[in-house]
Design a protein around this motif. Structure first.
Motif, PDB file in Angstrom:
ATOM      1  N   ARG A 146       0.810  -1.214   0.000  1.00  0.00           N
ATOM      2  CA  ARG A 146       0.000   0.000   0.000  1.00  0.00           C
ATOM      3  C   ARG A 146       0.845   1.266   0.000  1.00  0.00           C
ATOM      4  NH1 ARG A 146      -5.248  -0.686   2.537  1.00  0.00           N
ATOM      5  NH2 ARG A 146      -4.117  -1.736   4.192  1.00  0.00           N
ATOM      6  N   GLY A 147       2.074   1.150   0.527  1.00  0.00           N
ATOM      7  CA  GLY A 147       2.976   2.305   0.551  1.00  0.00           C
ATOM      8  C   GLY A 147       3.297   2.878  -0.825  1.00  0.00           C
ATOM      9  N   LEU A 148       2.963   2.124  -1.887  1.00  0.00           N
ATOM     10  CA  LEU A 148       3.177   2.658  -3.254  1.00  0.00           C
ATOM     11  C   LEU A 148       2.227   3.816  -3.561  1.00  0.00           C
ATOM     12  CD1 LEU A 148       3.481  -0.129  -5.969  1.00  0.00           C
ATOM     13  CD2 LEU A 148       5.230   1.464  -5.217  1.00  0.00           C
ATOM     14  N   LYS A 149       1.042   3.745  -2.928  1.00  0.00           N
ATOM     15  CA  LYS A 149       0.000   4.780  -3.039  1.00  0.00           C
ATOM     16  C   LYS A 149      -0.746   4.812  -4.374  1.00  0.00           C
ATOM     17  CE  LYS A 149       1.138   7.056   0.909  1.00  0.00           C
ATOM     18  NZ  LYS A 149       2.560   7.103   1.012  1.00  0.00           N
ATOM     19  N   ARG A 150      -0.146   4.361  -5.448  1.00  0.00           N
ATOM     20  CA  ARG A 150      -0.839   4.404  -6.747  1.00  0.00           C
ATOM     21  C   ARG A 150      -0.311   3.310  -7.676  1.00  0.00           C
ATOM     22  NH1 ARG A 150       2.347   8.802  -5.697  1.00  0.00           N
ATOM     23  NH2 ARG A 150       4.218   8.956  -6.999  1.00  0.00           N
ATOM     24  N   ALA A 151      -1.167   2.910  -8.640  1.00  0.00           N
ATOM     25  CA  ALA A 151      -0.823   1.817  -9.555  1.00  0.00           C
ATOM     26  C   ALA A 151       0.469   2.096 -10.314  1.00  0.00           C
ATOM     27  CB  ALA A 151      -1.971   1.583 -10.536  1.00  0.00           C
ATOM     28  N   GLU A 152       0.677   3.378 -10.698  1.00  0.00           N
ATOM     29  CA  GLU A 152       1.850   3.721 -11.515  1.00  0.00           C
ATOM     30  C   GLU A 152       3.157   3.408 -10.781  1.00  0.00           C
ATOM     31  OE1 GLU A 152      -0.629   6.289 -10.912  1.00  0.00           O
ATOM     32  OE2 GLU A 152      -1.612   5.146 -12.511  1.00  0.00           O
ATOM     33  N   GLY A 153       3.055   3.311  -9.436  1.00  0.00           N
ATOM     34  CA  GLY A 153       4.248   2.984  -8.666  1.00  0.00           C
ATOM     35  C   GLY A 153       4.874   1.663  -9.097  1.00  0.00           C
ATOM     36  N   PHE A 154       4.035   0.755  -9.621  1.00  0.00           N
ATOM     37  CA  PHE A 154       4.577  -0.536 -10.041  1.00  0.00           C
ATOM     38  C   PHE A 154       5.537  -0.406 -11.218  1.00  0.00           C
ATOM     39  CE2 PHE A 154       1.531  -2.717  -7.268  1.00  0.00           C
ATOM     40  CZ  PHE A 154       2.357  -3.726  -6.800  1.00  0.00           C
ATOM     41  N   GLU A 155       5.478   0.740 -11.940  1.00  0.00           N
ATOM     42  CA  GLU A 155       6.460   0.928 -13.019  1.00  0.00           C
ATOM     43  C   GLU A 155       7.869   1.011 -12.434  1.00  0.00           C
ATOM     44  OE1 GLU A 155       4.930   4.283 -15.243  1.00  0.00           O
ATOM     45  OE2 GLU A 155       3.070   3.127 -15.553  1.00  0.00           O
ATOM     46  N   LEU A 156       7.966   1.694 -11.289  1.00  0.00           N
ATOM     47  CA  LEU A 156       9.260   1.802 -10.609  1.00  0.00           C
ATOM     48  C   LEU A 156       9.701   0.423 -10.085  1.00  0.00           C
ATOM     49  CD1 LEU A 156      11.322   3.947  -9.696  1.00  0.00           C
ATOM     50  CD2 LEU A 156       9.990   4.210  -7.588  1.00  0.00           C
ATOM     51  N   ILE A 157       8.738  -0.320  -9.544  1.00  0.00           N
ATOM     52  CA  ILE A 157       9.030  -1.677  -9.046  1.00  0.00           C
ATOM     53  C   ILE A 157       9.521  -2.551 -10.199  1.00  0.00           C
ATOM     54  CG2 ILE A 157       7.997  -3.738  -7.975  1.00  0.00           C
ATOM     55  CD1 ILE A 157       8.228  -1.372  -6.051  1.00  0.00           C
TER      56      ILE A 157
END
Ligand SMILES: Cc1cc2nc3c(=O)[nH]c(=O)nc-3n(C[C@H](O)[C@H](O)[C@H](O)COP(=O)(O)OP(=O)(O)OC[C@H]3O[C@@H](n4cnc5c(N)ncnc54)[C@H](O)[C@@H]3O)c2cc1C
Length: 340
Positions: A231-242
């Motif tokens: 949840r700490g990503l806060k938004r779906a786009e965070g998975f691009e960084l992952i």
């Protein structure tokens, strides 16, 4: 074959040895088979008994023989053209028939979709007890009974279950929990081909077509490295960084249930009690608090790295390396230093 009576007054001494019900699909042995052989070997050694693996199918002798390299004493190959494709009736009838004939004392089945389908039907046919989704198996040293432990009530309770009066003692075992058996160069066991008593009328389902999965399937169970986010990503786009970090490391992407429930990533990526159990060399947890249900799926990883803003997050109590900080600052720095 009808359902057997449960209180059969059987003689427990008639039953001997540990069996692993292996699994193949289109000739490919499912990795859970090797995990169950690893666990089955330990149990058989403690009992001082033989370990056998059972494979059901047609024209897969080569694959069954390969299993003789994994420290089994015996491989039963139940071979029949009617068993070419999986059917609940075909598999359950032929395995239950062999169990009634040979009388093993312990039978382990992988908790895969096939295993979860056939194990209760086999237990019903032979009239014995079954514990589903076990995460720990032990032999009680006082009476040689199998202690079958599984999470219950959403993982809040670990229940240890025994089957005192019936045989075999049957368990389905979660994929990814048990350590794999090691392959040896030489074959250790013998292969026995079994012809089941089957006819077409006994099999009530017909396979019409097998459709391949549309999406590239991800394989968390076998991944050496997993970069996981919550949840700490806060938004779906965070998975691009992952994904950027995962690509750099040749890793698969994992997720907490909170990330899946937020709709940021598919359930096939979920790690934990209601997701996949993993044991990679390296697990990087980004913005994951470390709830007990998440830890249940990854705490056996060799090295755990946690990145979290909150220094009191429970994940820090099980990690090998912890970084307190904002993942949106730390991950780009990690990626940059990997680029150098
Ligand atoms: C029956 C049952 C089954 C369950 N099964 C599972 C399961 O299989 N898998 C699973 O994961 N959960 C499961 N859960 C849910 C589980 O209880 C937790 O709710 C869930 O794991 C929490 O996910 P999270 O850690 O991503 O979110 P949170 O607990 O909300 O944690 C988010 C973390 O991110 C940190 N953070 C916030 N912003 C940043 C930032 N910018 N940089 C770094 N860190 C940041 C916060 O400090 C916090 O620690 C289950 C629950 C139940 C009841």
């Amino acid at each position: 074959m009808m359902r057997a009576k449960v209180n059969q007054g059987i003689n427990l001494n008639d039953y001997n040895g540990v069996w692993v019900i292996g699994e193949q699909r289109e000739g490919k042995i499912n990795p859970v088979t090797i995990e169950l052989i690893g666990e089955g070997r330990k149990l058989a050694d403690q009992l001082g008994k033989e370990l056998a693996v059972v494979i059901v199918g047609y024209e897969v002798e080569k694959e069954v023989k390969e299993l003789l390299h994994y420290s089994v004493d015996k491989a039963y190959y139940i071979n029949d053209p009617l068993l070419k494709d999986f059917t609940t009736d075909g598999y359950a009838i032929s395995i239950a028939g062999l169990i009634e004939e040979k009388k093993p004392e312990v039978v382990l089945v992988g908790a895969t979709s096939i295993g979860r389908d056939i194990a209760p039907r086999i237990a019903g046919k032979v009239g014995t007890g079954l514990t589903a989704d076990c995460t720990k198996l032990e032999i009680d040293s006082t009476d040689n009974k199998l202690l079958q432990t599984r999470p219950a009530f959403g993982g809040n309770l670990m229940a240890t279950i025994v089957c005192p009066k019936n045989r075999p003692q049957m368990s389905t075992v979660r994929p990814g929990v048990m350590a794999k058996a090691v392959r040896t160069e030489s074959e250790t066991g013998v292969l026995e081909v079994v012809t089941p008593e089957l006819n077409e009328k006994m099999i009530r389902t017909r396979l019409v077509e097998i459709l391949p999965k549309e999406k590239k399937s991800i394989n968390l169970t076998d991944a050496r490295i997993i970069v996981s986010a919550g949840r700490g990503l806060k938004r779906a786009e965070g998975f691009e960084l992952i994904k950027e970090l995962a690509d750099k490391l040749g890793a698969e992407i994992g997720a907490s249930r909170a990330a899946v429930d937020s709709g940021w990533i598919e359930h096939s990526h979920q790690v934990g009690q209601t997701g996949t159990t993993v044991r990679p060399e390296l697990y990087i947890a980004c913005g994951i608090s470390g709830a007990i249900q998440h830890l249940a799926g990854m705490s056996d990883s060799k090295y755990i790295v946690a990145i979290n803003k909150d220094s009191k997050a429970p994940i820090f109590s099980i990690c090998d390396y912890g970084i307190v900080g904002d993942l949106y600052e730390i991950l780009p720095e990690m990626i940059e230093s990997l680029n150098r």
